[in-house]
Motif scaffolding. Structure first.
Motif, PDB file in Angstrom:
ATOM      1  N   HIS A   1     -27.012  -3.675  24.734  1.00 31.73           N
ATOM      2  CA  HIS A   1     -26.273  -4.266  25.851  1.00 31.73           C
ATOM      3  C   HIS A   1     -25.205  -5.244  25.339  1.00 31.73           C
ATOM      4  N   ILE A   2     -25.584  -6.111  24.421  1.00 31.84           N
ATOM      5  CA  ILE A   2     -24.628  -7.098  23.890  1.00 31.84           C
ATOM      6  C   ILE A   2     -23.506  -6.385  23.136  1.00 31.84           C
ATOM      7  N   LEU A   3     -23.873  -5.419  22.297  1.00 33.76           N
ATOM      8  CA  LEU A   3     -22.845  -4.700  21.532  1.00 33.76           C
ATOM      9  C   LEU A   3     -21.906  -3.913  22.446  1.00 33.76           C
ATOM     10  N   LYS A   4     -22.440  -3.287  23.485  1.00 36.77           N
ATOM     11  CA  LYS A   4     -21.601  -2.537  24.428  1.00 36.77           C
ATOM     12  C   LYS A   4     -20.629  -3.480  25.136  1.00 36.77           C
ATOM     13  N   TYR A   5     -21.122  -4.652  25.519  1.00 39.28           N
ATOM     14  CA  TYR A   5     -20.260  -5.640  26.165  1.00 39.28           C
ATOM     15  C   TYR A   5     -19.133  -6.065  25.228  1.00 39.28           C
ATOM     16  N   LEU A   6     -19.470  -6.317  23.958  1.00 38.71           N
ATOM     17  CA  LEU A   6     -18.453  -6.735  22.989  1.00 38.71           C
ATOM     18  C   LEU A   6     -17.445  -5.622  22.718  1.00 38.71           C
ATOM     19  N   GLU A   7     -17.901  -4.371  22.720  1.00 41.57           N
ATOM     20  CA  GLU A   7     -16.991  -3.236  22.509  1.00 41.57           C
ATOM     21  C   GLU A   7     -15.990  -3.102  23.649  1.00 41.57           C
ATOM     22  N   ASN A   8     -16.383  -3.455  24.851  1.00 42.05           N
ATOM     23  CA  ASN A   8     -15.503  -3.334  26.014  1.00 42.05           C
ATOM     24  C   ASN A   8     -14.530  -4.501  26.155  1.00 42.05           C
ATOM     25  N   GLU A   9     -14.719  -5.538  25.373  1.00 40.01           N
ATOM     26  CA  GLU A   9     -13.817  -6.690  25.419  1.00 40.01           C
ATOM     27  C   GLU A   9     -12.642  -6.468  24.470  1.00 40.01           C
ATOM     28  N   PRO A  10     -11.452  -6.888  24.865  1.00 38.34           N
ATOM     29  CA  PRO A  10     -10.289  -6.741  23.968  1.00 38.34           C
ATOM     30  C   PRO A  10     -10.324  -7.808  22.866  1.00 38.34           C
ATOM     31  N   ILE A  11     -10.862  -7.439  21.715  1.00 39.19           N
ATOM     32  CA  ILE A  11     -10.952  -8.365  20.582  1.00 39.19           C
ATOM     33  C   ILE A  11      -9.938  -7.908  19.531  1.00 39.19           C
ATOM     34  N   ILE A  12      -9.035  -8.800  19.163  1.00 38.15           N
ATOM     35  CA  ILE A  12      -8.005  -8.492  18.167  1.00 38.15           C
ATOM     36  C   ILE A  12      -8.275  -9.354  16.944  1.00 38.15           C
ATOM     37  N   VAL A  13      -8.370  -8.686  15.785  1.00 37.55           N
ATOM     38  CA  VAL A  13      -8.621  -9.404  14.535  1.00 37.55           C
ATOM     39  C   VAL A  13      -7.510  -9.078  13.545  1.00 37.55           C
ATOM     40  N   THR A  14      -7.246 -10.026  12.637  1.00 39.99           N
ATOM     41  CA  THR A  14      -6.233  -9.798  11.609  1.00 39.99           C
ATOM     42  C   THR A  14      -6.846  -9.232  10.330  1.00 39.99           C
ATOM     43  N   HIS A  15      -8.129  -9.473  10.134  1.00 41.60           N
ATOM     44  CA  HIS A  15      -8.876  -8.946   8.982  1.00 41.60           C
ATOM     45  C   HIS A  15     -10.128  -8.250   9.487  1.00 41.60           C
ATOM     46  N   ASP A  16     -10.595  -7.284   8.712  1.00 46.01           N
ATOM     47  CA  ASP A  16     -11.852  -6.614   9.066  1.00 46.01           C
ATOM     48  C   ASP A  16     -12.993  -7.624   9.069  1.00 46.01           C
ATOM     49  N   VAL A  17     -13.855  -7.491  10.060  1.00 43.82           N
ATOM     50  CA  VAL A  17     -15.003  -8.385  10.185  1.00 43.82           C
ATOM     51  C   VAL A  17     -16.270  -7.548  10.189  1.00 43.82           C
ATOM     52  N   THR A  18     -17.167  -7.868   9.280  1.00 41.39           N
ATOM     53  CA  THR A  18     -18.512  -7.302   9.270  1.00 41.39           C
ATOM     54  C   THR A  18     -19.456  -8.474   9.049  1.00 41.39           C
TER      55      THR A  18
END
Length: 158
Positions: free
Chosen positions: A71-88
């Motif tokens: 549920h949390i991951l699906k919510y985060l996937e649906n949010e417009p998150i813009i990053v300048t570097h890859d994040v893991t």
């Protein structure tokens, strides 16, 4: 014969102490029970209605954590998150489920690089909890109880 009678009489008087019944108070019984009580374990883990059909405690626990994580991951996937570097990163979340089934985020451990790339990540996680399905609280000895648990979530943003 007198010696035998005196011996039996002395033995009888001394052994009377063994026949006394010691009374145990209810407080002593309660204190003994509290010593053996495991405060860190519950009989039934918090759950969603989807997990009710499962049999074992481990299966129900796994089901609850999987639904919450997805549920949390699906919510985060649906949010417009813009990053300048890859994040893991692995986010270590600490939750509390109240006796009434209300979930709250107590603590979030996030790497500083992740916070730099996604400054609103904690707010997004809080927002994702608002749309969770109904949670049934944990049960200990037939009573609904408050529980805390930790949940690691791996996020990847490209």
């Amino acid at each position: 014969m007198k010696h035998v009678i005196v011996f039996l009489l002395v033995t009888f008087l001394v052994s009377c102490e063994y026949f006394n019944v010691k009374k145990t108070s209810s407080e002593a019984i309660l204190n003994e029970e509290l010593k053996t009580f495991n405060w860190n374990d519950v009989d039934v883990y918090p759950s969603f209605s989807n997990c009710d059909s499962l049999e074992t405690k481990d299966e129900k626990t796994r089901c609850f954590t999987e639904i919450l994580t997805k549920h949390i991951l699906k919510y985060l996937e649906n949010e417009p998150i813009i990053v300048t570097h890859d994040v893991t990163d692995t986010l270590n979340l600490r939750f509390q489920v109240s006796e009434t089934g209300v979930i709250s985020l107590i603590d979030v451990k996030i790497d500083s690089l992740t916070i730099q790339e996604i400054p609103d990540i904690e707010k997004l996680i809080h927002s994702s909890l608002d749309s969770l399905p109904k949670i049934y609280p944990a049960i200990k000895r037939g009573q609904q109880v408050k529980t805390e648990f930790k949940l690691p979530i791996i996020i990847k943003a490209d």
